[in-house]
Design a protein around this motif. Structure first.
Motif, PDB file in Angstrom:
ATOM      1  N   UNK A  88     -58.268 -55.082 -13.541  1.00  0.00           N
ATOM      2  CA  UNK A  88     -57.890 -56.232 -12.717  1.00  0.00           C
ATOM      3  C   UNK A  88     -58.612 -57.491 -13.166  1.00  0.00           C
ATOM      4  N   UNK A  89     -59.906 -57.367 -13.453  1.00  0.00           N
ATOM      5  CA  UNK A  89     -60.679 -58.527 -13.914  1.00  0.00           C
ATOM      6  C   UNK A  89     -60.099 -59.068 -15.222  1.00  0.00           C
ATOM      7  N   UNK A  90     -59.730 -58.149 -16.118  1.00  0.00           N
ATOM      8  CA  UNK A  90     -59.150 -58.554 -17.406  1.00  0.00           C
ATOM      9  C   UNK A  90     -57.800 -59.235 -17.205  1.00  0.00           C
ATOM     10  N   UNK A  96     -77.718 -67.511  -0.526  1.00  0.00           N
ATOM     11  CA  UNK A  96     -77.162 -68.840  -0.182  1.00  0.00           C
ATOM     12  C   UNK A  96     -78.223 -69.926  -0.292  1.00  0.00           C
ATOM     13  N   UNK A  97     -77.873 -71.022  -0.928  1.00  0.00           N
ATOM     14  CA  UNK A  97     -78.799 -72.132  -1.091  1.00  0.00           C
ATOM     15  C   UNK A  97     -79.640 -72.045  -2.342  1.00  0.00           C
ATOM     16  N   UNK A  98     -79.687 -70.885  -3.004  1.00  0.00           N
ATOM     17  CA  UNK A  98     -80.470 -70.730  -4.219  1.00  0.00           C
ATOM     18  C   UNK A  98     -79.637 -71.113  -5.432  1.00  0.00           C
ATOM     19  N   UNK A  99     -80.316 -71.228  -6.582  1.00  0.00           N
ATOM     20  CA  UNK A  99     -79.633 -71.663  -7.799  1.00  0.00           C
ATOM     21  C   UNK A  99     -78.577 -70.656  -8.245  1.00  0.00           C
ATOM     22  N   UNK A 100     -78.806 -69.365  -7.953  1.00  0.00           N
ATOM     23  CA  UNK A 100     -77.865 -68.341  -8.400  1.00  0.00           C
ATOM     24  C   UNK A 100     -76.663 -68.166  -7.498  1.00  0.00           C
ATOM     25  N   UNK A 101     -76.595 -68.927  -6.408  1.00  0.00           N
ATOM     26  CA  UNK A 101     -75.480 -68.777  -5.469  1.00  0.00           C
ATOM     27  C   UNK A 101     -74.194 -69.293  -6.086  1.00  0.00           C
ATOM     28  N   UNK A 102     -73.107 -68.518  -5.866  1.00  0.00           N
ATOM     29  CA  UNK A 102     -71.767 -68.930  -6.283  1.00  0.00           C
ATOM     30  C   UNK A 102     -70.829 -68.786  -5.090  1.00  0.00           C
ATOM     31  N   UNK A 103     -70.019 -69.802  -4.789  1.00  0.00           N
ATOM     32  CA  UNK A 103     -69.095 -69.700  -3.651  1.00  0.00           C
ATOM     33  C   UNK A 103     -68.201 -68.473  -3.710  1.00  0.00           C
ATOM     34  N   UNK A 104     -67.892 -67.988  -4.915  1.00  0.00           N
ATOM     35  CA  UNK A 104     -67.038 -66.805  -5.043  1.00  0.00           C
ATOM     36  C   UNK A 104     -67.655 -65.579  -4.386  1.00  0.00           C
ATOM     37  N   UNK A 148     -62.422 -62.609  -6.414  1.00  0.00           N
ATOM     38  CA  UNK A 148     -63.851 -62.516  -6.672  1.00  0.00           C
ATOM     39  C   UNK A 148     -64.171 -61.825  -7.981  1.00  0.00           C
ATOM     40  N   UNK A 149     -63.402 -60.795  -8.328  1.00  0.00           N
ATOM     41  CA  UNK A 149     -63.632 -60.074  -9.578  1.00  0.00           C
ATOM     42  C   UNK A 149     -63.519 -60.996 -10.792  1.00  0.00           C
ATOM     43  N   UNK A 150     -62.555 -61.902 -10.744  1.00  0.00           N
ATOM     44  CA  UNK A 150     -62.338 -62.806 -11.872  1.00  0.00           C
ATOM     45  C   UNK A 150     -63.493 -63.798 -11.999  1.00  0.00           C
ATOM     46  N   UNK A 151     -64.043 -64.234 -10.882  1.00  0.00           N
ATOM     47  CA  UNK A 151     -65.031 -65.305 -10.886  1.00  0.00           C
ATOM     48  C   UNK A 151     -66.472 -64.814 -11.007  1.00  0.00           C
ATOM     49  N   UNK A 152     -66.709 -63.537 -10.705  1.00  0.00           N
ATOM     50  CA  UNK A 152     -68.077 -63.012 -10.677  1.00  0.00           C
ATOM     51  C   UNK A 152     -68.253 -61.895 -11.693  1.00  0.00           C
ATOM     52  N   UNK A 153     -69.501 -61.611 -12.081  1.00  0.00           N
ATOM     53  CA  UNK A 153     -69.749 -60.399 -12.859  1.00  0.00           C
ATOM     54  C   UNK A 153     -69.291 -59.169 -12.076  1.00  0.00           C
ATOM     55  N   UNK A 154     -68.818 -58.171 -12.789  1.00  0.00           N
ATOM     56  CA  UNK A 154     -68.252 -56.982 -12.153  1.00  0.00           C
ATOM     57  C   UNK A 154     -69.267 -56.304 -11.228  1.00  0.00           C
ATOM     58  N   UNK A 155     -70.504 -56.182 -11.676  1.00  0.00           N
ATOM     59  CA  UNK A 155     -71.519 -55.506 -10.866  1.00  0.00           C
ATOM     60  C   UNK A 155     -71.855 -56.294  -9.610  1.00  0.00           C
TER      61      UNK A 155
END
Length: 291
Positions: A25-27, A140-148, A87-94
């Motif tokens: 699906x991610x692919x 949330x609020x940290x540098x690693x946060x992604x809306x996805x 979410x799968x498309x926008x984020x790492x699978x893990x």
């Protein structure tokens, strides 16, 4: 082979099918809309479900007395698929997989207002620990946060609603009927949107669409058989092998390596899920009448 070992093997096989299906699906999602992926995935799955039902009780098992309930569950599951695929498309699978493990936590929360169930203190504490794990992953609020990440949290919530409605309305409905209609409704919804999202698949993508549908049914059969052969307390923990597969597939195909926060938060969510499963089994055993 001992029944419990069969159950464990079925669970591991079903979870592997899920992980591979997520990778496909991610692919595909790099090119195609989630709605187009949903359409082909469910279109492939439906005849396979009918075939399985034919040899496991007959086509009469697809009959229902609650079409409205199946429509509601199908719409909720459609929302689950759309948000999770996005979410799968926008984020790492893990990362997406770790956040999705929050679904049982939402089931615990929703079981109180929607099912009228009582939740004891140990289960509440385990649920709280799980949500702390979700916060550790999402940050949330940290540098690693992604809306996805919030999109996958929504997917976990929608999936929990699908499970809760199955528990509330599933009595008197056959398993294959519930699976069939929960697959049919997303197929019809996605079909209605095809003219606006259509992207002609490359030859290799057709294989991906076919594989996604087959893997989805394989996962369903594996998980169903797992709980037939082994008690839930034995089989359920192996559901978390999905995180291992997600890490390996994400690293192997996309070069993704989750940061330590994902592993730390994912570990808390897994411990929480195992604690909830243990406590539910303990309560169920205490409710059994003594002979």
């Amino acid at each position: 082979m001992a029944p419990s070992l069969k159950g464990i093997l079925f669970m591991c096989g079903g979870v592997l099918c899920l992980a591979l299906g997520d990778a496909v699906t991610k692919w595909l999602g790099e090119v195609h809309s989630p709605l187009q992926i949903i359409f082909f995935r469910t279109l492939v799955s439906l005849p396979l479900i009918v075939l399985i039902a034919r040899f496991n009780g007959g086509l009469r098992t697809l009959g229902t007395r609650r079409p409205g309930v199946h429509l509601l569950r199908g719409l909720i599951f459609t929302a689950t698929m759309i948000t999770f695929m996005w979410g799968l498309v926008l984020l790492p699978l893990a990362t997406a997989t770790a956040i999705a493990f929050a679904a049982p936590l939402f089931v615990t929360l929703l079981s109180v207002p929607l099912l009228g169930e009582r939740v004891d203190r140990p289960t509440w504490l385990a649920t709280l620990l799980g949500f702390v794990g979700v916060l550790v992953v999402v940050r949330p609020g940290a540098a690693g946060f992604q809306p996805a990440m919030l999109v996958v949290v929504a997917a976990a919530l929608f999936y929990a609603l699908t499970m809760v409605t199955a528990r509330r309305y599933g009595e008197g409905e056959h398993l294959w009927a519930m699976v069939f209609y929960t697959t049919l409704v997303p197929c019809l919804c996605a079909a209605l949107t095809l003219p606006s999202v259509w992207q002609t698949p490359a030859p290799l993508h057709w294989i991906g669409f076919l594989a996604g549908g087959v893997l989805g049914v394989g996962a369903m059969v594996g998980l169903t058989q797992a709980f037939r052969y082994a008690p839930a307390a034995i089989a359920a923990p192996f559901d978390y092998t999905a995180l291992l597969w997600a890490v390996l597939l994400g690293w192997g195909f996309w070069g993704e390596m989750p940061d330590p926060w994902v592993f730390a938060g994912g570990s808390l969510i897994i411990v929480s899920g195992l604690a909830i499963a243990y406590q539910e089994r303990r309560v169920a055993l205490n409710r059994r009448p003594s002979l």
